[in-house]
Design an enzyme around this catalytic site. Structure first.
Site, PDB file in Angstrom:
ATOM      1  N   GLU A 287      -6.724  -9.123  -4.834  1.00  0.00           N
ATOM      2  CA  GLU A 287      -5.505  -8.987  -5.195  1.00  0.00           C
ATOM      3  C   GLU A 287      -4.098 -10.391  -4.677  1.00  0.00           C
ATOM      4  O   GLU A 287      -4.259 -11.297  -4.894  1.00  0.00           O
ATOM      5  CB  GLU A 287      -4.549  -7.840  -4.765  1.00  0.00           C
ATOM      6  CG  GLU A 287      -4.786  -6.938  -6.507  1.00  0.00           C
ATOM      7  CD  GLU A 287      -5.472  -6.362  -6.367  1.00  0.00           C
ATOM      8  OE1 GLU A 287      -6.803  -6.581  -5.173  1.00  0.00           O
ATOM      9  OE2 GLU A 287      -6.204  -5.467  -6.493  1.00  0.00           O
TER      10      GLU A 287
ATOM     11  N   HIS B  13      -0.836   5.269  -7.037  1.00  0.00           N
ATOM     12  CA  HIS B  13      -1.050   4.569  -8.652  1.00  0.00           C
ATOM     13  C   HIS B  13       0.363   4.508  -9.125  1.00  0.00           C
ATOM     14  O   HIS B  13       0.115   5.106 -10.712  1.00  0.00           O
ATOM     15  CB  HIS B  13      -2.250   4.621  -9.690  1.00  0.00           C
ATOM     16  CG  HIS B  13      -3.489   3.988  -9.023  1.00  0.00           C
ATOM     17  ND1 HIS B  13      -4.348   4.703  -8.094  1.00  0.00           N
ATOM     18  CD2 HIS B  13      -4.723   2.912  -9.785  1.00  0.00           C
ATOM     19  CE1 HIS B  13      -5.731   3.805  -8.469  1.00  0.00           C
ATOM     20  NE2 HIS B  13      -5.639   2.401  -9.191  1.00  0.00           N
TER      21      HIS B  13
END
Lengths: 317, 333
Positions: B70, B139
């Site tokens: 990321e 999440h």
């Protein structure tokens, strides 16, 4: 390497050295706000690498970035003005010593977060690939950055996408006060290139000609579409990490040994030995460089501070 | 739907397709626009299938699958953005922006300012937030407020297909880094979207339902819960005005304050944690700038300050629903 190029290289290194000495002097006079990270002792790296770059090539720099700016062709007066927090500085006083950029010469900026510039350099490399030009990016960082996740992520991605980036690790053996052997088991950071399937080489970072020639190969490799390389330049900072850090964590003998390997004295000796320059020529260059640095410093000192309300400007484009 | 210019035909499409259309149209219009992210290419086409078909249309060079890195995704996007490209990075789940936080908060957000406006960072970061699908604490978060706290970043929070497409096109055409927050539960929701080209400017709230008695400022999936609550309360004769800011940075203070002036009562509903969250900022803004118009205390509907739990009854308990919105409304009306 031809004579003219070596003399140019010497002049550039001297510019960086005398500029940094001037910054140190002004710092002592309380004219420089904040902190400073001097490049003294590492000049051969920025100068040796950037001598191979075109104006439209990019570099990405670090908190110890004054030398990178000068080597890439940034103006000394605007660099000094930025270090002093003046309105005439490259970033109008918003960046300071650790965040100088000059986009007009492809200097994409210094980031003061260790290792943060590595993926940014990869991105500039991707941009070059997508735009289809033959530019190259040189990304400078230190030995400390080689332990950041961004080192792994950024170099791996540049390797996988075969981007025109040359990663230059300036290994001055200490990340602030932490010596390399405390934080990695290998001696040569260049070995890590193997993990990414790219060329990696360690070079004497205090030998300007060796740096120049090593960078030349890697830059050609990148420019011809063959992907990134990692060059580790072994070097040493003559001063402490920042400000008045006396660097007492470094053994006295080690410091003395490295001071003998001064990159500027090194190149000066070679120039004299080869007869490329005589003592008079050396003195002439020194006078000229001294003169432009004095002018740059005076420009910075005489420049106004930005009006306080400019703090609110340019948050958004 | 006041921002729609022209009389073109509308059709009903999903939020997911609206986002895809914006990507497709902008990639056609401007060849410096490209996508990068994990599993967005032809093998997977996005964890939520937003990039379906785009790799086939534009090729692997412009729809780039990345490693699970990321920090490199955003860092690379930043480097490309400051050298002439317009990257659109997808971070598969909003929670994972944490892995790229230095690149977002210290690099993307600050480069324009810190370098004295020498460079622009035209970077869109698309990422889904929100809970409700039982995938627990890593999440399901809603971190929009984090990004509101970083000067230099813009924050979009579209709640409908129409808003998502129009705002995303504006974001891509812009010159600033923007966190384009999507909501997982919104992807399959449908709404009318014009066939013709349109954009929605940032910083213009949309009144999703007009009413005289109380204002609810709601974002993302909470907009739909607020609209349901408004419909239920309408049967009792209460007029609830639902204001959707659509972007949190810039925030359309005027539309919110004008609505409060009209109704005199304010509830703010967002899915993030209550402390220092989206609702906190809006409440503070109204308290500071329009307290004289309030006839009752401001009330907030937000998640309690816990991670999002896994087990369905636990998750349901922390994510605010219509019942909680109505209960909160009744406290001040």
């Amino acid at each position: 390497m031809e004579k003219g190029k070596i003399i140019e290289l010497y002049r550039k290194m001297l510019e960086i050295r005398l500029f940094e000495e001037k910054v140190f002097e002004l710092y002592g006079q309380n004219i420089v706000p904040g902190t400073i990270h001097l490049y003294i002792g590492e000049e051969a790296i920025a100068a040796g690498v950037c001598s191979n770059l075109r104006k439209d090539d990019y570099i990405v720099s670090t908190h110890r970035g004054h030398g990178h700016c000068i080597a890439k062709g940034a103006r000394l007066d605007m660099t000094m003005a930025e270090i002093l927090g003046k309105k005439t500085g490259y970033c109008r006083g918003k960046g300071g010593s650790m965040h100088i950029a000059d986009f007009s010469v492809g200097m994409l900026g210094a980031t003061a977060v260790v290792g943060a510039g590595i993926p940014i350099a990869t991105g500039a490399g991707l941009s070059i690939k997508l735009r289809g030009t033959d530019q190259v990016v040189a990304c400078f960082f230190g030995d400390g950055a080689a332990n950041q996740g961004t080192f792994h992520e950024g170099i791996n991605l540049a390797a996988v996408w075969k981007l025109p980036v040359v990663f230059i690790c300036e290994n001055n053996l200490y990340a602030m006060g932490t010596c390399q052997s405390q934080v990695m088991l290998i001696k040569d950071i260049a070995e890590r290139a193997t993990a990414y399937g790219i060329p990696g080489v360690s070079v004497n970072g205090n030998d300007a000609i060796a740096v120049y020639e090593t960078a030349e190969k890697a830059i050609k490799h990148a420019r011809h579409g063959n992907g990134p390389s990692l060059i580790e330049c072994k070097t040493y900072r003559h001063k402490g990490h920042s400000r008045f850090d006396p660097a007492t964590y470094r053994p006295k003998e080690e410091v003395e040994e490295w001071l003998k390997k001064d990159p500027i004295q090194n190149l000066k000796r070679q120039l004299l030995e080869k007869g490329y320059l005589l003592n008079a020529g050396m003195a002439q260059i020194e006078r000229e460089v001294n003169d432009i640095i004095e002018k740059a410093a005076q420009f910075a000192i005489d420049s106004p501070y930005p009006p306080p309300e400019e703090a609110l400007e340019n948050v958004y484009a | 739907m006041s921002m729609h210019n022209g009389d073109g035909k509308m059709r009903v499409i999903t939020y997911r397709d609206a986002i895809r259309e914006a990507l497709l149209e902008e990639m056609k219009r401007d060849n410096t626009v490209f996508l990068l992210g994990e599993d967005i290419g032809r093998c997977w086409e996005g964890a939520f299938k937003v990039t379906k078909g785009l790799a086939e249309e534009f090729g692997d060079e412009r729809v780039r699958d990345t490693p699970i890195s990321e920090s490199a995704i955003i860092g690379t996007a930043v480097g490309a953005a400051i050298t002439g490209m317009k990257p659109i990075a997808e971070i598969m789940f909003g929670d994972l922006t944490t892995l790229a936080m230095d690149q977002i908060a210290n690099q993307a957000a600050k480069i324009h300012y810190m370098f004295g406006a020498q460079a622009k960072v035209p970077l869109v970061i698309r990422t889904p937030f929100g809970g409700g699908v039982n995938i627990a604490a890593h999440h399901s978060q809603s971190l929009e407020a984090w990004f509101m706290h970083i000067p230099g970043l813009l924050v979009a929070v579209p709640s409908t297909a129409y808003d998502a497409k129009g705002l995303l096109k504006t974001a891509i055409q812009g010159s600033n880094p923007i966190i384009f927050c999507e909501h997982k539960l919104l992807y399959p929701t449908e709404g009318p979207v014009p066939e013709e080209d349109y954009t929605i400017p940032l910083g213009i709230a949309d009144i999703k339902n007009e009413g005289e008695d109380l204002t609810i400022v709601a974002t993302m999936f909470m907009v739909h819960k607020a609209l349901n609550a408004a419909r239920m309360l309408k049967k009792e004769g209460l007029g609830i005005e639902v204001v959707d800011p659509r972007t949190l940075v810039p925030l359309d203070k005027k539309t919110i304050i004008d609505s409060v002036k009209k109704t005199g009562r304010l509830v703010i509903a967002a899915e993030d944690c209550k402390t220092a969250g989206v609702t906190a900022e809006i409440a503070a803004m109204v308290a500071e700038e329009a307290i004289d118009y309030l006839d009752a205390p401001i009330r907030r509907v937000a998640e309690p300050d816990t991670p999002i739990p896994f087990s369905p009854p636990l998750e349901k308990y922390v994510i605010p629903d219509e019942r909680r919105i109505i209960k909160t409304i009744r406290e001040i009306i």
